[in-house]
Design an enzyme around this catalytic site. Structure first.
Site, PDB file in Angstrom:
ATOM      1  N   LYS A  81      25.615   0.309 -57.835  1.00 54.56           N
ATOM      2  CA  LYS A  81      24.490   0.543 -56.925  1.00 54.56           C
ATOM      3  C   LYS A  81      23.680  -0.724 -56.689  1.00 54.56           C
ATOM      4  O   LYS A  81      23.146  -0.918 -55.606  1.00 54.56           O
ATOM      5  CB  LYS A  81      23.584   1.646 -57.470  1.00 54.56           C
ATOM      6  CG  LYS A  81      24.215   3.034 -57.389  1.00 54.56           C
ATOM      7  CD  LYS A  81      23.244   4.097 -57.853  1.00 54.56           C
ATOM      8  CE  LYS A  81      23.849   5.486 -57.744  1.00 54.56           C
ATOM      9  NZ  LYS A  81      22.979   6.503 -58.371  1.00 54.56           N
ATOM     10  N   LYS A 124      35.265   9.135 -55.129  1.00 55.12           N
ATOM     11  CA  LYS A 124      34.830  10.487 -55.497  1.00 55.12           C
ATOM     12  C   LYS A 124      34.107  11.160 -54.335  1.00 55.12           C
ATOM     13  O   LYS A 124      33.548  10.496 -53.461  1.00 55.12           O
ATOM     14  CB  LYS A 124      33.960  10.446 -56.748  1.00 55.12           C
ATOM     15  CG  LYS A 124      32.543   9.979 -56.538  1.00 55.12           C
ATOM     16  CD  LYS A 124      31.671  10.351 -57.737  1.00 55.12           C
ATOM     17  CE  LYS A 124      30.237   9.913 -57.476  1.00 55.12           C
ATOM     18  NZ  LYS A 124      29.305  10.282 -58.507  1.00 55.12           N
ATOM     19  N   LYS A 150      27.990  13.065 -51.328  1.00 54.59           N
ATOM     20  CA  LYS A 150      27.230  13.286 -50.094  1.00 54.59           C
ATOM     21  C   LYS A 150      27.011  11.964 -49.348  1.00 54.59           C
ATOM     22  O   LYS A 150      27.149  11.898 -48.131  1.00 54.59           O
ATOM     23  CB  LYS A 150      25.893  13.925 -50.471  1.00 54.59           C
ATOM     24  CG  LYS A 150      24.863  13.935 -49.369  1.00 54.59           C
ATOM     25  CD  LYS A 150      24.848  15.227 -48.609  1.00 54.59           C
ATOM     26  CE  LYS A 150      23.706  15.199 -47.606  1.00 54.59           C
ATOM     27  NZ  LYS A 150      23.727  16.282 -46.672  1.00 54.59           N
TER      28      LYS A 150
HETATM   29  P1  AMP Z   1      24.945  14.419 -58.284  1.00 56.66           P
HETATM   30  O1  AMP Z   1      25.266  15.360 -57.183  1.00 56.66           O
HETATM   31  O2  AMP Z   1      25.502  13.052 -58.083  1.00 56.66           O
HETATM   32  O3  AMP Z   1      23.517  14.443 -58.707  1.00 56.66           O
HETATM   33  O4  AMP Z   1      25.772  14.956 -59.546  1.00 56.66           O
HETATM   34  C1  AMP Z   1      25.501  16.187 -60.179  1.00 56.66           C
HETATM   35  C2  AMP Z   1      26.565  16.488 -61.197  1.00 56.66           C
HETATM   36  O5  AMP Z   1      27.825  16.684 -60.548  1.00 56.66           O
HETATM   37  C3  AMP Z   1      26.820  15.378 -62.222  1.00 56.66           C
HETATM   38  O6  AMP Z   1      27.093  15.979 -63.470  1.00 56.66           O
HETATM   39  C4  AMP Z   1      28.030  14.661 -61.704  1.00 56.66           C
HETATM   40  O7  AMP Z   1      28.786  14.088 -62.743  1.00 56.66           O
HETATM   41  C5  AMP Z   1      28.803  15.796 -61.047  1.00 56.66           C
HETATM   42  N1  AMP Z   1      29.582  15.320 -59.883  1.00 56.66           N
HETATM   43  C6  AMP Z   1      29.098  14.790 -58.723  1.00 56.66           C
HETATM   44  N2  AMP Z   1      30.080  14.449 -57.878  1.00 56.66           N
HETATM   45  C7  AMP Z   1      31.251  14.787 -58.511  1.00 56.66           C
HETATM   46  C8  AMP Z   1      32.639  14.700 -58.158  1.00 56.66           C
HETATM   47  N3  AMP Z   1      33.047  14.206 -56.985  1.00 56.66           N
HETATM   48  N4  AMP Z   1      33.537  15.150 -59.067  1.00 56.66           N
HETATM   49  C9  AMP Z   1      33.157  15.671 -60.258  1.00 56.66           C
HETATM   50  N5  AMP Z   1      31.866  15.769 -60.644  1.00 56.66           N
HETATM   51  C10 AMP Z   1      30.921  15.340 -59.796  1.00 56.66           C
END
Ligand code: AMP
Ligand code: TRP
Length: 334
Positions: free
Chosen positions: A111, A191, A194
Site C-alpha cells: 500500500k 485477490k 472491491k
Molecule cells: P476486507 O474486506 O479487506 O476488510 O477483509 C475482511 C476479511 O475478509 C479479512 O479477514 C480478509 O482476510 C478476508 N478477505 C478479503 N478479501 C478476501 C479474498 N479475496 N479471499 C479470501 N479472504 C478475503
C-alpha cells in the site's frame, strides 16, 4: 469459552471473497463463541477514501453482515469509531511496537507504494488492529490468509506489553483461517477486492452475477470452444468448488478437460449456483432495507456492549502502566 474478534473495512460491498474468506466463518462461530464483529472505519481512512460516502458504506456493510447471517442476538456488531478505546489502546501499543516490524508488513509495503508520501497511519495500521483484538482480550481471530501477518504482529505486541507491564494481561491471539484462504478476482490478476473492481457482491441480483461472470478470466488455453482446458488453473473451477455440488464439480472438470463444454456453459452453471446460494441473503437484505433505522439501532446497542469490555480493559492498562486515575472516573480500580 474463547472469545472471537474480527473486523472488516466499510467498503460498502460484501463480496464473495470476504464472505468465503471470513464472514461465513464468523456466522458459524457465533453459535459456539462470544463474538465481536467490528466495522473498522478508522482503518479505512488510512488510504484515500471518499468522505461523502463513508457513512453510507458503513451502514451498507452492517446491512450486508446482518443479511449474511450475523445475528445481533448472538454476537456484538459495532463500528470501530463508536468505541473510543480502540484508538486509545492503539496509542499505548505504539509505545511497545518496533518500527522495523511495521515496515516489514507485506500489506504496508504494497500500500505504501501507492501513497505519494507514506503516512504514519498506514504504518500504524497493524497497531490499531492489535488494539481492536486485545481490547476484548480475544484469543481467536477468524480472517483470510492475507491477515495472518497482522495477527502474528498482534501476538508480539501482546507479549511486549505483558513483559513490560503485567504478565498474562493480554492473551496471544490465534488466527483462524477458513477453508477459502484466498479467493481470486474475476480478472485473474490477484485477490478479489472491491478496490480492484473484480468482485461479485453477495447481494448482487442473478442478472448482475451473470454480467460479472460472463467476461471473467478462464484458462487462457481455451481460446476456441474445441480447445481443452486445465480446470485446476481456472478460477471458475475454483469457484465451482465453493458453490456447486461434488458431482457438478466433477462434471465441470471433465467437460473442461475434454472440451465438452465451452467456458460459457461452465460459467452459466456457476452463475446460477452462486445466485441460488445467496438467495436467502438477498431476501434478508430487502427486509432490512425497509427498516434502515433498525440497523442504526443494532450498531448503537453493539457499541454499548463493546464499551463495557473496552473500558474495563483500559482501566487495567492505565493502572498497570502507572497513569494517574481520574478520581471520579474509576475510583475502585486503582
Ligand atoms: P476486507 O474486506 O479487506 O476488510 O477483509 C475482511 C476479511 O475478509 C479479512 O479477514 C480478509 O482476510 C478476508 N478477505 C478479503 N478479501 C478476501 C479474498 N479475496 N479471499 C479470501 N479472504 C478475503
Ligand atoms: N485489516 C483487516 C482487513 O483488512 C480488518 C481488521 C481490522 C481486522 N481490525 C481487525 C481483522 C481485527 C481482524 C481483527 O481485512
Amino acid at each position: 469459552m474463547s472469545r472471537v474478534f474480527s473486523g472488516i473495512q466499510p467498503s460498502g460491498e460484501l463480496h464473495i471473497g470476504n464472505y468465503l474468506g471470513a464472514v461465513k466463518n464468523w456466522v458459524e462461530l457465533q453459535d459456539s463463541h462470544e463474538c465481536f464483529i467490528c466495522i473498522v472505519d478508522y482503518h479505512a481512512i488510512t488510504q484515500a477514501y471518499e468522505v461523502g460516502t463513508l457513512q453510507r458504506r458503513t451502514l451498507e456493510m452492517a446491512m450486508g453482515l446482518l443479511a449474511a447471517g450475523i445475528d445481533p442476538g448472538k454476537c456484538v456488531l459495532f463500528v470501530q469509531s463508536h468505541v473510543v478505546e480502540h484508538t486509545e489502546l492503539a496509542w499505548v501499543f505504539t509505545t511497545v511496537t518496533p518500527i522495523g516490524e511495521l515496515e516489514r508488513m507485506t500489506q504496508f509495503k504494497d500500500k505504501s507504494r501507492r501513497q505519494e508520501s507514506v503516512l504514519a497511519g498506514l504504518l500504524n495500521y497493524p497497531v490499531l488492529q492489535a488494539a481492536d483484538v486485545l481490547l476484548y482480550k480475544a484469543d481467536l481471530v477468524p480472517v483470510g490468509e492475507d491477515q495472518v501477518q497482522h495477527v502474528e504482529l498482534m501476538r508480539e505486541v501482546a507479549r511486549k506489553w505483558n513483559a513490560k507491564y503485567h504478565a498474562g494481561y493480554f492473551p496471544e491471539p490465534q488466527a483462524d483461517i477458513g477453508k477459502a484462504k484466498r479467493i481470486q478476482g474475476l480478472d485473474g490478476r490477484g485477490k478479489m477486492s472491491k478496490s480492484l473492481g473484480n468482485t461479485i457482491g453477495i447481494l448482487d441480483e442473478p442478472d448482475q452475477i451473470w454480467e460479472r461472470i460472463r467476461p471473467a478470466k478462464t484458462d487462457p488455453a481455451r481460446v476456441r470452444r474445441t480447445d481443452p482446458g486445465t480446470p485446476e488453473i481456472c478460477n471458475m473451477y475454483a469457484l465451482h468448488q465453493h458453490f456447486s455440488s461434488p458431482p457438478v464439480v466433477q462434471e465441470v472438470a471433465e467437460k473442461c478437460r475434454t472440451a465438452g463444454w465451452g467456458c460459457i456453459e461452465c460459467k452459466r452453471v456457476l452463475a446460477d449456483n452462486i445466485a441460488e446460494a445467496f438467495a436467502p441473503m438477498r431476501q434478508r437484505a430487502k427486509e432490512l432495507a425497509e427498516a434502515p433505522e433498525r440497523v442504526g439501532q443494532i450498531l448503537a446497542e453493539g457499541a454499548e456492549k463493546a464499551r463495557v469490555v473496552a473500558r474495563e480493559t483500559m482501566a487495567g492498562v492505565r493502572a498497570h502502566m502507572g497513569l494517574l486515575p481520574v478520581a471520579l472516573r474509576e475510583p475502585a480500580e486503582r
